[in-house]
Structure formats: C-alpha cells, structure tokens
Design an enzyme around this catalytic site. Structure first.
Site, PDB file in Angstrom:
ATOM      1  N   THR A 104       6.279  12.794   3.727  1.00 27.44           N
ATOM      2  CA  THR A 104       5.516  14.034   3.604  1.00 27.44           C
ATOM      3  C   THR A 104       5.871  14.968   4.765  1.00 27.44           C
ATOM      4  O   THR A 104       6.592  14.584   5.691  1.00 27.44           O
ATOM      5  CB  THR A 104       4.017  13.734   3.642  1.00 27.44           C
ATOM      6  OG1 THR A 104       3.713  13.089   4.887  1.00 27.44           O
ATOM      7  CG2 THR A 104       3.618  12.806   2.501  1.00 27.44           C
ATOM      8  N   GLU A 143       5.489  15.179  12.708  1.00 28.59           N
ATOM      9  CA  GLU A 143       4.868  14.369  13.762  1.00 28.59           C
ATOM     10  C   GLU A 143       5.914  13.562  14.536  1.00 28.59           C
ATOM     11  O   GLU A 143       5.731  13.281  15.725  1.00 28.59           O
ATOM     12  CB  GLU A 143       3.818  13.429  13.162  1.00 28.59           C
ATOM     13  CG  GLU A 143       2.588  14.119  12.591  1.00 28.59           C
ATOM     14  CD  GLU A 143       1.759  14.854  13.634  1.00 28.59           C
ATOM     15  OE1 GLU A 143       1.730  14.405  14.799  1.00 28.59           O
ATOM     16  OE2 GLU A 143       1.149  15.885  13.291  1.00 28.59           O
ATOM     17  N   GLY A 168       0.628   6.246  -0.217  1.00 28.65           N
ATOM     18  CA  GLY A 168       0.675   6.717  -1.605  1.00 28.65           C
ATOM     19  C   GLY A 168       1.101   8.165  -1.705  1.00 28.65           C
ATOM     20  O   GLY A 168       1.922   8.637  -0.929  1.00 28.65           O
ATOM     21  N   HIS A 210       5.168   8.499  -5.382  1.00 26.63           N
ATOM     22  CA  HIS A 210       5.571   8.936  -6.722  1.00 26.63           C
ATOM     23  C   HIS A 210       6.991   9.483  -6.753  1.00 26.63           C
ATOM     24  O   HIS A 210       7.710   9.303  -7.739  1.00 26.63           O
ATOM     25  CB  HIS A 210       4.618   9.999  -7.277  1.00 26.63           C
ATOM     26  CG  HIS A 210       4.941  10.342  -8.698  1.00 26.63           C
ATOM     27  ND1 HIS A 210       5.663  11.464  -9.046  1.00 26.63           N
ATOM     28  CD2 HIS A 210       4.695   9.668  -9.851  1.00 26.63           C
ATOM     29  CE1 HIS A 210       5.825  11.488 -10.359  1.00 26.63           C
ATOM     30  NE2 HIS A 210       5.247  10.412 -10.862  1.00 26.63           N
ATOM     31  N   GLU A 231       1.365  -0.485 -14.036  1.00 24.52           N
ATOM     32  CA  GLU A 231       1.273   0.857 -14.612  1.00 24.52           C
ATOM     33  C   GLU A 231       2.630   1.558 -14.528  1.00 24.52           C
ATOM     34  O   GLU A 231       3.054   2.236 -15.471  1.00 24.52           O
ATOM     35  CB  GLU A 231       0.206   1.685 -13.891  1.00 24.52           C
ATOM     36  CG  GLU A 231       0.007   3.074 -14.501  1.00 24.52           C
ATOM     37  CD  GLU A 231      -1.158   3.831 -13.880  1.00 24.52           C
ATOM     38  OE1 GLU A 231      -0.953   4.989 -13.478  1.00 24.52           O
ATOM     39  OE2 GLU A 231      -2.269   3.256 -13.798  1.00 24.52           O
ATOM     40  N   VAL A 275       5.453   0.059 -14.598  1.00 24.56           N
ATOM     41  CA  VAL A 275       6.298  -0.576 -15.623  1.00 24.56           C
ATOM     42  C   VAL A 275       6.146   0.163 -16.942  1.00 24.56           C
ATOM     43  O   VAL A 275       7.130   0.418 -17.653  1.00 24.56           O
ATOM     44  CB  VAL A 275       5.938  -2.063 -15.782  1.00 24.56           C
ATOM     45  CG1 VAL A 275       6.696  -2.684 -16.958  1.00 24.56           C
ATOM     46  CG2 VAL A 275       6.242  -2.840 -14.497  1.00 24.56           C
ATOM     47  N   LYS A 322       9.282   3.069 -14.533  1.00 24.38           N
ATOM     48  CA  LYS A 322       9.627   3.293 -13.126  1.00 24.38           C
ATOM     49  C   LYS A 322       9.920   1.986 -12.392  1.00 24.38           C
ATOM     50  O   LYS A 322      10.538   1.992 -11.330  1.00 24.38           O
ATOM     51  CB  LYS A 322       8.497   4.065 -12.437  1.00 24.38           C
ATOM     52  CG  LYS A 322       8.297   5.459 -13.039  1.00 24.38           C
ATOM     53  CD  LYS A 322       7.022   6.136 -12.562  1.00 24.38           C
ATOM     54  CE  LYS A 322       6.846   7.486 -13.266  1.00 24.38           C
ATOM     55  NZ  LYS A 322       5.568   8.140 -12.892  1.00 24.38           N
ATOM     56  N   ASP A 376      -4.211  -1.509   4.893  1.00 26.41           N
ATOM     57  CA  ASP A 376      -3.721  -0.430   5.742  1.00 26.41           C
ATOM     58  C   ASP A 376      -2.338  -0.847   6.252  1.00 26.41           C
ATOM     59  O   ASP A 376      -2.184  -1.921   6.836  1.00 26.41           O
ATOM     60  CB  ASP A 376      -4.701  -0.241   6.898  1.00 26.41           C
ATOM     61  CG  ASP A 376      -4.158   0.549   8.056  1.00 26.41           C
ATOM     62  OD1 ASP A 376      -3.148   1.249   7.895  1.00 26.41           O
ATOM     63  OD2 ASP A 376      -4.741   0.451   9.147  1.00 26.41           O
ATOM     64  N   ALA A 377      -1.338  -0.026   6.035  1.00 22.44           N
ATOM     65  CA  ALA A 377       0.038  -0.421   6.342  1.00 22.44           C
ATOM     66  C   ALA A 377       0.307  -0.600   7.831  1.00 22.44           C
ATOM     67  O   ALA A 377       1.327  -1.177   8.203  1.00 22.44           O
ATOM     68  CB  ALA A 377       1.021   0.604   5.771  1.00 22.44           C
TER      69      ALA A 377
END
Length: 348
Positions: A132, A138, A287, A292, A327, A329, A333, A346-347
């Site tokens: 993003t 940053e 996300g 996407h 979803e 699939v 995608k 949380d990553a």
C-alpha cells in the site's frame, strides 16, 4: 421382574455421557507442545507448532506451505510433450523454481517486521512485491527519522496538540513527514522534468524504483528492490503521504502523470508471462489491496499453486480481506489442487 423406571433413565443418561468413540486412524497426530526443559532449540520450537493446536497449528502448516514453495523445482515434474528443448534440459529444469509474490500492509513497515522484509529483499527471496502507499512511504520515512514505541491508550487529542501521530502503539512525529516532504519534492520536480524533456512514462512501480535508488540506504526495503530489480506494485500509491506530496506538487509544478494502466498490465503479466512462471506462490501479510492485487493477478493464470495468508480479518462481513482461501479457489485465484493456509493472527 421389570426394571424400575428410574434405572432406565439413569442408563439412558449413562449411555449419552459415555458414548463409545470410533478408533482414531493410525498416524493421527496427537496434541503435544514444546518442552522447554534443556537448551532452547528454535527449530524444534517451530516444529512443535504443528501439534500445539489452534492458530499455532495453522502457523506450523503455513511454515510447511512456504517450504513447499521454496523447494519446488520444475525437475520435480515429468517432462511434458509441449515443453521446449530448453525446458527438457535437466540443468534448466533444476533451476526453475516457484515465482513468489509477497504482499503486505503498511503497518508491517511501521513495525519491526520491516527488518525481516529487508532481509528477504536483500537475499532475493521474493520475485514480486505488492503493498500500500503507507507500505512504501513509511519505509523511506524511517530512513529519514525514527518511529517510536508508544501505547495504545494515549489520547488522540493530546497527541494531536503535540504533533505526534499514533499507529497502534507506535508514535511517528509529524516532523518525520516534513522531512519526507523536503526529500520528496526535488525528486518529483526531477521526474516531471524527465517526463517533459525525455518522454519518461511514470507508473507507480517506476516511481517506487526511483525512490529506492534515491534513498540509497540499505535499511530500506525498496533500496534492495531497486538494486535487485525486483518489481514493486502499489495500485493505491496516492492513498497516503505520497498522495499528499503529489497533491501539493500539482499546485507548484503541475503536469506530472503516473500511469496506473501500464502497471496493471505489468502486474498481471508477472503471473503469466514474465519469466514464464510454471508455478506461483502467494505470501500475503494483511489484507485489502495488497492481498487482492496478488490474488487477482494469479487469476490470469487460473490460480496460484501455493498460498499463505496471515491476517486478523474474518469472513462474516463478506470482505476479501477476511475470506478463507477456498473462496479464492471459487474465483480461480488459487488452484483447486493447492493446499493453501490461512493463519488468523497479527502478522507481527
């Protein structure tokens, strides 16, 4: 003599409570956590995640899926009738690996995960990056001035009066963004001049690569991306401080054009044509756009072969961020035969 009614009732309750189980299939894993007795073994600690249950098991499965991404070679597959002479060469087949797409959101650059991302880029562990606007700016801002640890409970009204911006439990002084503007504006002027005089067509990925060269700092993710010619796509490049800089620049030196269409063509071709990928893998931290954009590019090849996503979003609201891999699939995608993993965490 017949049994008393009370005896029948007790037996029926006993039968319900002590219902006999089926035999578990041979080899079914049992729950077992890490034993901290003795010297700490980080590899065994990671291995124990698989049998710890809940999201620890999901993390263990994600590690396995990433390792499958990294290990795969074209030489693992039988030679096809349509393979070229080059593709039939054993040495060539052993050199062809999974093309890996990494996506992440801006908060991970704000956090200490940035240093792990730098390591991955420095050592060319990733082929395509998607993030993003905040995930871009940053990184450069941290090269100009530090981000500080704060607290979740600090009051916004007080922070605003002090010129401090809160990102969760992190603090970014507003002066950092002033330094970013001072650094950015001359670069935008130079880009506008190159566009007008040399016919340079700027896209978000070319802007990011240019900034990566300009920062010239090995602490930067995009320094290494530029140095190793790893493409970075950011379809929402204007949604942050970079967008603010472009906005203000348009008043003082109007006319700079950043072409999104050329980048969507390039991004989708990454999954289909660039280096002719035989298998692709998706590693998505967070996300939104980052997730996407990678998923949609892999739709162009009828789905990725490997997929790991880590985020806290849930599927009940119908969001793509929270959607389970199955979803994707349904959209083509992720391939139906893939073994994708989602870790709800949380990553960081």
């Amino acid at each position: 003599m017949s049994e008393k009614p009370a005896d029948n009732e007790a037996q029926s309750a006993l039968d319900a409570v002590l219902l006999k189980s089926v035999e578990m299939p041979a080899g079914t894993p049992t729950v077992q956590g890490y034993d901290f007795e003795g010297d700490l073994d980080l590899q065994k600690l990671l291995d124990s995640m698989l049998t710890s249950g809940f999201q620890a098991t999901q993390l263990g499965r994600a590690v396995d899926e990433v390792n499958r991404m990294l290990r795969w070679r074209l030489s693992d597959e039988p030679v096809g009738e349509d393979d070229s002479e080059e593709e039939k060469d054993p040495k060539y087949r052993a050199s062809v690996r999974t093309k890996i797409f990494l996506g992440f959101t801006s908060n991970l650059i704000s956090s200490g995960v940035r240093e792990q991302l730098v390591f991955m880029m420095k050592h060319r562990m990733i082929d395509v990056l998607v993030t993003t606007a905040g995930g871009v700016e940053e990184d450069f801002i941290k090269c100009l001035a530090p981000t500080y640890l704060g607290d979740w409970s600090l009051k916004g009204k007080e922070l605003r009066s002090q010129g401090l911006n809160r990102i969760g439990n992190l603090l970014v002084p507003n002066d950092n963004y002033c330094k970013f503007e001072d650094w950015m504006m001359p670069i935008l002027d130079a880009m506008k001049k190159e566009q007008d005089e040399d016919g340079v067509r700027w896209t978000p990925s070319r802007v990011i690569k240019r900034l990566g060269f300009e920062i010239d700092d090995p602490r930067s993710v995009y320094y290494w991306a530029a140095k190793h010619d790893i493409p970075v796509y950011c379809p929402a490049l204007t949604d942050g401080s970079i967008g603010d800089m472009l906005y203000f620049h348009s008043f003082n030196n109007p006319g700079l054009v950043v072409d999104l269409v050329e980048d969507i063509r390039a991004m989708n071709d990454e999954a289909r044509l660039v280096t002719r990928p035989r298998k692709t893998g998706m590693l998505v931290l967070g996300g939104g756009v980052a997730k996407h954009h990678i998923n949609n590019a892999n739709l162009m090849r009828n789905g990725a072969d490997f997929s790991v996503s880590i985020n806290t979003a849930q599927e009940f609201d119908g969001s793509d961020s929270g959607a389970k891999p199955d979803e994707a699939v349904s959209w083509g995608k992720i391939r139906p035969e893939a073994t994708p993993v989602k870790v709800c965490a949380d990553a960081t």
